[in-house]
Design an enzyme around this catalytic site. Structure first.
Site, PDB file in Angstrom:
ATOM      1  N   GLU A 249      27.063 -52.710 -49.207  1.00 18.19           N
ATOM      2  CA  GLU A 249      26.903 -52.248 -50.232  1.00 18.19           C
ATOM      3  C   GLU A 249      25.147 -51.068 -50.205  1.00 18.19           C
ATOM      4  O   GLU A 249      25.384 -50.791 -51.289  1.00 18.19           O
ATOM      5  CB  GLU A 249      26.736 -53.580 -51.287  1.00 18.19           C
ATOM      6  CG  GLU A 249      28.443 -54.233 -51.388  1.00 18.19           C
ATOM      7  CD  GLU A 249      28.475 -55.132 -52.385  1.00 18.19           C
ATOM      8  OE1 GLU A 249      28.062 -54.292 -54.110  1.00 18.19           O
ATOM      9  OE2 GLU A 249      28.827 -56.231 -52.298  1.00 18.19           O
ATOM     10  N   HIS A 265      37.754 -67.824 -29.676  1.00 19.30           N
ATOM     11  CA  HIS A 265      38.844 -68.026 -29.331  1.00 19.30           C
ATOM     12  C   HIS A 265      40.032 -66.727 -29.381  1.00 19.30           C
ATOM     13  O   HIS A 265      40.843 -66.872 -29.823  1.00 19.30           O
ATOM     14  CB  HIS A 265      39.598 -69.263 -30.220  1.00 19.30           C
ATOM     15  CG  HIS A 265      39.054 -70.240 -29.796  1.00 19.30           C
ATOM     16  ND1 HIS A 265      39.382 -71.521 -28.959  1.00 19.30           N
ATOM     17  CD2 HIS A 265      37.708 -71.389 -30.557  1.00 19.30           C
ATOM     18  CE1 HIS A 265      38.556 -72.018 -28.320  1.00 19.30           C
ATOM     19  NE2 HIS A 265      37.209 -72.121 -29.857  1.00 19.30           N
ATOM     20  N   LYS A 359      37.175 -50.742 -59.919  1.00 21.25           N
ATOM     21  CA  LYS A 359      37.585 -51.420 -61.064  1.00 21.25           C
ATOM     22  C   LYS A 359      38.166 -50.674 -61.881  1.00 21.25           C
ATOM     23  O   LYS A 359      38.860 -51.120 -63.194  1.00 21.25           O
ATOM     24  CB  LYS A 359      36.726 -51.595 -61.314  1.00 21.25           C
ATOM     25  CG  LYS A 359      35.767 -53.438 -60.889  1.00 21.25           C
ATOM     26  CD  LYS A 359      33.788 -53.837 -61.454  1.00 21.25           C
ATOM     27  CE  LYS A 359      33.806 -54.736 -59.942  1.00 21.25           C
ATOM     28  NZ  LYS A 359      32.841 -55.835 -60.358  1.00 21.25           N
TER      29      LYS A 359
HETATM   30  O1  PA5 Z   1      28.385 -56.464 -55.662  1.00 23.08           O
HETATM   31  C1  PA5 Z   1      28.902 -55.960 -56.578  1.00 23.08           C
HETATM   32  O2  PA5 Z   1      27.859 -56.083 -57.714  1.00 23.08           O
HETATM   33  C2  PA5 Z   1      30.043 -56.925 -56.483  1.00 23.08           C
HETATM   34  O3  PA5 Z   1      30.592 -58.042 -55.249  1.00 23.08           O
HETATM   35  C3  PA5 Z   1      29.964 -57.808 -57.586  1.00 23.08           C
HETATM   36  O4  PA5 Z   1      29.263 -58.716 -57.450  1.00 23.08           O
HETATM   37  C4  PA5 Z   1      31.185 -58.085 -58.145  1.00 23.08           C
HETATM   38  O5  PA5 Z   1      32.478 -57.110 -58.147  1.00 23.08           O
HETATM   39  C5  PA5 Z   1      31.487 -59.497 -59.939  1.00 23.08           C
HETATM   40  O6  PA5 Z   1      30.849 -58.416 -59.708  1.00 23.08           O
HETATM   41  P1  PA5 Z   1      29.880 -59.504 -61.328  1.00 23.08           P
HETATM   42  O7  PA5 Z   1      29.454 -59.851 -60.052  1.00 23.08           O
HETATM   43  O8  PA5 Z   1      29.610 -58.966 -62.174  1.00 23.08           O
HETATM   44  O9  PA5 Z   1      30.911 -60.891 -61.138  1.00 23.08           O
END
Ligand code: PA5
Length: 366
Positions: A249, A265, A359
């Site tokens: 990310e 393993h 999303k």
């Molecule tokens: O890093 C991110 O933004 C995502 O992994 C979110 O955390 C994930 O999509 C879930 O959203 P939230 O943390 O708002 O529940």
């Protein structure tokens, strides 16, 4: 610099020490949120401990922590830190459905920073229907709204960050709730963790120059390579998973993780010396002083075996005595390294367009 070069790059190195360049690449100051992890840890703990209306702790037989991605990692932290010291099972639930065992004698902690994550909301509704003992942690959104409407205790944390940059706000309240309900004795762990994080920030923050900054140095070594992060099963495995997600990310690169002893393993077969694929990968091995003695022996042997098959192997050791401090210390080092890798690639670490597009693509009326 767009990430094509492999290994240390003089221009990228200069950029990481140049405040104006960092500011230009990181207009929302994502790096600032990484630098504020120690404050978040203290504040997140305080917010969790301040929740006065918790369900009863007596007779809890299992804990399910609901959450996805940057929120869901708090369930992994809980499992690694509380699990080994608790008589009850702790499970991180990353999906739409609660496990079958989660009923009225289960504590269900629903965590979503945005409050709008559909998997978490679905499992939260299921927990309420089953009469589980539910507590919500959110920065707002529908989860906060539903919790209020249903009279579910809510720890509302400060909003405005990317969820993955809110680790302290998300993980600490659930640890505080576990402590309040008698599932975990935190001892001095929280204070120790926060102090060690202060030190990590001092050492790895933007003001610390590349010559003395291990996160900037590792980021530059990783330029143009795919990081593979290994830890031992338990707290370092969770940290390895966090590093992998943060590389994805923050640096927008593919990354992989695995845990010893399981990887001995199977995965160890994937790095034969001389394979043309190997040099494109680099292994980062996360270590801590509390490793099982046989696991420590295995990690040494594994690192030695993998080394000729990849670009390089680097080990990073956690500081601290408590499992919480060690885990957060490793996570903090990974947060800095992945953020600097993004910046060294000339990329804004904050945006997560592919996640948002997904999303949107599955959006349906509720
Ligand atoms: O890093 C991110 O933004 C995502 O992994 C979110 O955390 C994930 O999509 C879930 O959203 P939230 O943390 O708002 O529940």
């Amino acid at each position: 610099m767009t990430g094509g070069a492999r290994g240390e790059d003089p221009q990228a190195a200069a950029d990481l020490d140049d405040p104006a360049r960092l500011e230009a690449l990181d207009p929302t100051d994502f790096l600032g949120a990484v630098e504020r992890l120690p404050e978040q840890v203290r504040e997140g703990w305080r917010l969790g401990a301040a929740q006065r209306h918790l369900p009863p702790g007596e007779g809890i037989r299992g804990v399910a922590v609901l959450g996805m991605g940057g929120s869901g990692i708090s369930g992994d932290v809980c499992r690694a830190v509380v699990g080994p010291r608790s008589p009850v099972v702790i499970e991180a639930v990353k999906g739409y459905e609660l496990p079958g065992w989660a009923g009225p004698d289960a504590l269900v902690l629903a965590v979503s920073y945005s409050g709008n994550t559909e998997e978490t909301l679905a499992a939260f509704e299921q927990a309420c229907e089953r009469g589980a003992r539910v507590v919500a942690v959110a920065g707002g959104g529908r989860l906060a709204e539903l919790a209020r409407r249903r009279g579910v205790p809510l720890v509302e944390v400060p909003g405005g960050l990317m969820p993955r940059a809110a680790l302290g706000y998300l993980a600490m309240p659930i640890l505080a709730v576990c402590e309040r309900l008698g599932l975990w004795g935190s001892g001095a762990a929280v204070a120790e963790a926060a102090e060690l994080l202060d030190q990590r920030v001092e050492e790895c923050g933007r003001k610390s120059a590349i010559g003395v900054n291990p996160a900037k140095q590792l980021a530059l070594r990783l330029l143009g390579r795919v990081p593979v992060v290994y830890g031992s099963e338990g707290l370092a495995g969770v940290a390895a998973y966090r590093w992998k997600c943060q590389f994805n990310e923050n640096a927008k690169v593919p990354a992989f993780w695995n845990a010893v002893p399981e990887l001995d393993h199977n995965e160890v077969m994937g790095w034969p010396p001389g394979s043309p694929l190997g040099p494109g990968f680099a292994a980062v091995v996360l270590r801590h002083a509390g490793e099982h003695a046989r696991v420590a022996t295995r990690i040494d042997a594994t690192a030695e075996m993998v080394e000729p098959g990849v670009g390089f192997v680097e080990q990073a050791w956690a500081r601290g005595a408590s499992p919480l401090a060690r885990l957060l210390d490793l996570a903090c080092l990974g947060d800095f390294t992945s953020t600097y890798l993004g910046l060294a690639r000339g990329i804004d670490p904050a945006p997560i367009r592919a996640i948002e597009r997904l999303k949107e693509a599955i959006e349906r009326p509720r």
